[in-house]
Design a protein around this motif. Sequence first.
Motif, mmCIF file in Angstrom:
data_model
loop_
_atom_site.group_PDB
_atom_site.id
_atom_site.type_symbol
_atom_site.label_atom_id
_atom_site.label_comp_id
_atom_site.label_asym_id
_atom_site.label_seq_id
_atom_site.Cartn_x
_atom_site.Cartn_y
_atom_site.Cartn_z
ATOM 1 N N THR A 1 0.843 -1.203 0.000
ATOM 2 C CA THR A 1 0.000 0.000 0.000
ATOM 3 C C THR A 1 0.874 1.248 0.000
ATOM 4 O OG1 THR A 1 -1.778 -1.164 1.146
ATOM 5 C CG2 THR A 1 -1.805 1.250 1.254
ATOM 6 N N GLN A 2 1.928 1.237 0.804
ATOM 7 C CA GLN A 2 2.833 2.385 0.863
ATOM 8 C C GLN A 2 3.565 2.576 -0.468
ATOM 9 O OE1 GLN A 2 3.084 4.697 3.350
ATOM 10 N NE2 GLN A 2 4.231 5.762 1.768
ATOM 11 N N ALA A 3 3.962 1.487 -1.091
ATOM 12 C CA ALA A 3 4.632 1.580 -2.390
ATOM 13 C C ALA A 3 3.700 2.186 -3.436
ATOM 14 C CB ALA A 3 5.114 0.200 -2.835
ATOM 15 N N LEU A 4 2.433 1.816 -3.381
ATOM 16 C CA LEU A 4 1.457 2.397 -4.302
ATOM 17 C C LEU A 4 1.265 3.883 -4.038
ATOM 18 C CD1 LEU A 4 -1.153 -0.474 -4.415
ATOM 19 C CD2 LEU A 4 0.198 0.379 -6.334
ATOM 20 N N GLU A 5 1.225 4.263 -2.773
ATOM 21 C CA GLU A 5 1.100 5.683 -2.422
ATOM 22 C C GLU A 5 2.307 6.467 -2.944
ATOM 23 O OE1 GLU A 5 -1.498 7.345 -1.136
ATOM 24 O OE2 GLU A 5 -2.564 5.445 -1.289
ATOM 25 N N ASP A 6 3.486 5.889 -2.814
ATOM 26 C CA ASP A 6 4.693 6.544 -3.322
ATOM 27 C C ASP A 6 4.627 6.718 -4.840
ATOM 28 O OD1 ASP A 6 5.667 6.604 -0.725
ATOM 29 O OD2 ASP A 6 7.006 4.878 -1.009
ATOM 30 N N ALA A 7 4.176 5.682 -5.539
ATOM 31 C CA ALA A 7 4.059 5.763 -7.001
ATOM 32 C C ALA A 7 3.030 6.825 -7.402
ATOM 33 C CB ALA A 7 3.669 4.400 -7.574
ATOM 34 N N LYS A 8 1.914 6.873 -6.683
ATOM 35 C CA LYS A 8 0.886 7.893 -6.967
ATOM 36 C C LYS A 8 1.434 9.290 -6.736
ATOM 37 C CE LYS A 8 -3.025 7.330 -4.811
ATOM 38 N NZ LYS A 8 -4.267 6.882 -4.171
ATOM 39 N N ARG A 9 2.183 9.461 -5.674
ATOM 40 C CA ARG A 9 2.750 10.772 -5.353
ATOM 41 C C ARG A 9 3.724 11.208 -6.458
ATOM 42 N NH1 ARG A 9 3.050 9.896 -0.457
ATOM 43 N NH2 ARG A 9 5.015 8.779 -0.382
ATOM 44 N N GLN A 10 4.540 10.279 -6.929
ATOM 45 C CA GLN A 10 5.473 10.603 -8.018
ATOM 46 C C GLN A 10 4.722 10.962 -9.292
ATOM 47 O OE1 GLN A 10 8.690 7.894 -8.759
ATOM 48 N NE2 GLN A 10 9.198 7.731 -6.589
ATOM 49 N N LEU A 11 3.663 10.236 -9.569
ATOM 50 C CA LEU A 11 2.867 10.515 -10.758
ATOM 51 C C LEU A 11 2.227 11.901 -10.658
ATOM 52 C CD1 LEU A 11 1.816 9.452 -13.464
ATOM 53 C CD2 LEU A 11 -0.087 8.413 -12.229
ATOM 54 N N GLN A 12 1.679 12.212 -9.519
ATOM 55 C CA GLN A 12 1.063 13.534 -9.319
ATOM 56 C C GLN A 12 2.101 14.637 -9.496
ATOM 57 O OE1 GLN A 12 -2.158 12.731 -9.730
ATOM 58 N NE2 GLN A 12 -2.590 14.362 -8.288
ATOM 59 N N ALA B 1 4.848 14.517 -11.239
ATOM 60 C CA ALA B 1 5.301 14.565 -12.631
ATOM 61 C C ALA B 1 4.290 15.223 -13.556
ATOM 62 C CB ALA B 1 5.617 13.158 -13.115
ATOM 63 N N LYS B 2 3.036 15.275 -13.162
ATOM 64 C CA LYS B 2 2.010 15.898 -14.003
ATOM 65 C C LYS B 2 2.308 17.374 -14.240
ATOM 66 C CE LYS B 2 -1.841 12.841 -12.971
ATOM 67 N NZ LYS B 2 -3.182 12.722 -12.369
ATOM 68 N N GLN B 3 3.124 17.961 -13.401
ATOM 69 C CA GLN B 3 3.512 19.372 -13.567
ATOM 70 C C GLN B 3 4.323 19.595 -14.838
ATOM 71 O OE1 GLN B 3 5.667 20.698 -10.106
ATOM 72 N NE2 GLN B 3 4.398 19.447 -8.772
ATOM 73 N N HIS B 4 4.919 18.533 -15.364
ATOM 74 C CA HIS B 4 5.815 18.657 -16.511
ATOM 75 C C HIS B 4 5.130 18.378 -17.842
ATOM 76 C CE1 HIS B 4 9.270 19.140 -13.940
ATOM 77 N NE2 HIS B 4 8.885 18.083 -13.242
ATOM 78 N N ASP B 5 3.816 18.347 -17.839
ATOM 79 C CA ASP B 5 3.067 18.104 -19.079
ATOM 80 C C ASP B 5 3.525 16.834 -19.786
ATOM 81 O OD1 ASP B 5 1.513 20.423 -18.778
ATOM 82 O OD2 ASP B 5 3.070 21.651 -19.718
#
Length: 80
Positions: free
Chosen positions: A38-49, A51-55
């Motif tokens: 669950t924590q690994a998934l949260e980390d991946a989601k946080r990275q994805l969010q 990265a969305k700043q970079h279009d």
Amino acid sequence: MSQPFNDIQQIEMAIKAAQKMVGAATMSMDPDQLQTATQALEDAKRQLQSAKQHDLDSEFIDYSSTLIEKLEHQVDEAKH
């Protein structure tokens, strides 16, 4: 290398790590492993969010988001 490319690599690695953890956790049904997954998934989601700043490519974002959602569902089902 450009920043967006590095972000894509980091997200892919985070998702792959989460996939492995989810697979191991759902096979063993160990509560500690499920929490780690669950924590690994949260980390991946946080990275994805982040990265969305970079279009980034919307297909990559959509694919990654869908994959994370599926993995979250898999962990949730294992927890219940």
